[in-house]
Design a protein around this motif. Structure first.
Motif, PDB file in Angstrom:
ATOM      1  N   SER A  41       0.838  -1.211   0.000  1.00  0.00           N
ATOM      2  CA  SER A  41       0.000   0.000   0.000  1.00  0.00           C
ATOM      3  C   SER A  41       0.863   1.247   0.000  1.00  0.00           C
ATOM      4  CB  SER A  41      -0.908   0.025   1.241  1.00  0.00           C
ATOM      5  OG  SER A  41      -1.817  -1.039   1.203  1.00  0.00           O
ATOM      6  N   ASP A 171      -5.855  -0.927  -4.641  1.00  0.00           N
ATOM      7  CA  ASP A 171      -5.264  -1.492  -3.425  1.00  0.00           C
ATOM      8  C   ASP A 171      -6.232  -2.497  -2.802  1.00  0.00           C
ATOM      9  OD1 ASP A 171      -3.740  -2.114  -1.271  1.00  0.00           O
ATOM     10  OD2 ASP A 171      -3.597  -0.081  -0.472  1.00  0.00           O
ATOM     11  N   GLU A 172      -6.019  -3.753  -3.095  1.00  0.00           N
ATOM     12  CA  GLU A 172      -6.868  -4.848  -2.602  1.00  0.00           C
ATOM     13  C   GLU A 172      -8.353  -4.539  -2.783  1.00  0.00           C
ATOM     14  OE1 GLU A 172      -5.783  -6.991   0.819  1.00  0.00           O
ATOM     15  OE2 GLU A 172      -3.775  -6.134   0.954  1.00  0.00           O
TER      16      GLU A 172
HETATM   17 MG    MG Z   1      -2.008  -2.795   2.155  1.00  0.00          MG
END
Ligand code: MG
Ligand code: ADP
Length: 250
Positions: A41, A171-172
């Motif tokens: 991240s 991000d995910e």
């Molecule tokens: Mg992360």
């Protein structure tokens, strides 16, 4: 489209990025995988300069992020110029962050109207097209609370696209979703990749990485441990740490 050289980042005593080099060619998709806390991240946040790197350089679309380079010297960009750079980079998070009191189409229109000063009627037309593109034409006038997690995430993707980014960071994006809703979001991302969008995707969805990724990057402890063609890397991981990680997520 993205060039990262010797990027380092620390939070106090903790060195989170320990010299990252990465290239993402225009129109390609890089999937970033790795254990929790490995710096994935932070890497994305440094690319769009939500975080600043301590040393190294990051270029997006040919521009050095955050700086002007004149006569071999770096000059920090003025806030308005940095905002312009950041507007060219869309980001989709694990959580959707939609405005709860606005409908889907109003969420998608918001950025173009307030930031880009697009006339409302035109912004509405574009938003309707984007909602159609993510399969939500019939949900345009629903509020976020009336939508499933997968639908909200698709609205979030449409909202990012409304700013006409040249790079999309994910991000995910499916990690917070119920398992049955994951595929509808991945399908939208797959279409986006097929349309030629340059994408950096942090994900644990290895089948997505294998099918859509042009490049797989495995991060551990702030470094890129292994990278390459996703199909080759996943079929024959070279490092023990990647083998151990794959053993957990597959
Ligand atoms: Mg992360
Ligand atoms: P990942 O996304 O791979 O799980 P992160 O980039 O979120 O990893 O975090 C990497 C490390 O940096 C973790 O140890 C995390 O706790 C730490 N970290 C991230 N953001 C901050 C912050 N703003 N302040 C202090 N530590 C942070």
């Amino acid at each position: 489209m993205v060039r990262i050289r010797a990027a380092r980042k620390r939070f106090g005593p903790l060195e989170v990025l320990k010299g990252i080099d990465l290239d993402v060619p225009a129109g390609s998709v890089v999937c970033v995988v790795g254990p929790s806390g490995s710096g994935k991240s932070t890497l994305l946040r440094c690319v769009n300069r939500l975080e600043t790197i301590d040393s190294g350089r990051i270029w997006v679309n040919g521009e050095l992020m955050g700086y002007n380079e004149r006569g071999g010297r770096l000059h920090a960009l003025r806030p308005a110029e940095l905002s312009r750079q950041q507007r060219g980079i869309g980001m989709v998070f694990q959580r959707f962050h939609l405005f709860p009191h606005r409908t889907a189409i109003e969420n998608v229109m918001e950025g173009p109207v307030t930031v880009l000063r697009t006339p409302t009627a035109q912004a509405r037309r574009q938003a309707a097209e984007l909602l159609e593109r993510v399969g939500l034409a019939d949900r345009a006038h629903h509020y976020p609370a009336q939508l499933s997690g997968g639908q909200q995430q698709r609205v979030a993707i449409a909202r990012s696209l409304a700013m006409r980014p040249s790079l999309m960071l994910f991000d995910e994006p499916t990690s917070a979703l119920d398992p049955e809703l994951v595929q509808e979001v991945l399908a939208v991302m797959r279409d986006l990749a097929a349309s030629g969008m340059t994408m950096m995707v942090v994900t644990h969805e290895m089948s997505f990485a294998r099918e859509v990724g042009d490049q797989l990057v495995f991060m551990d402890d702030g470094v890129i441990v292994e990278r390459g063609d996703p199909r080759e890397v996943l079929a024959a991981p070279r490092h023990d740490r990647l083998r151990a990680f794959l053993g957990q997520v597959l």
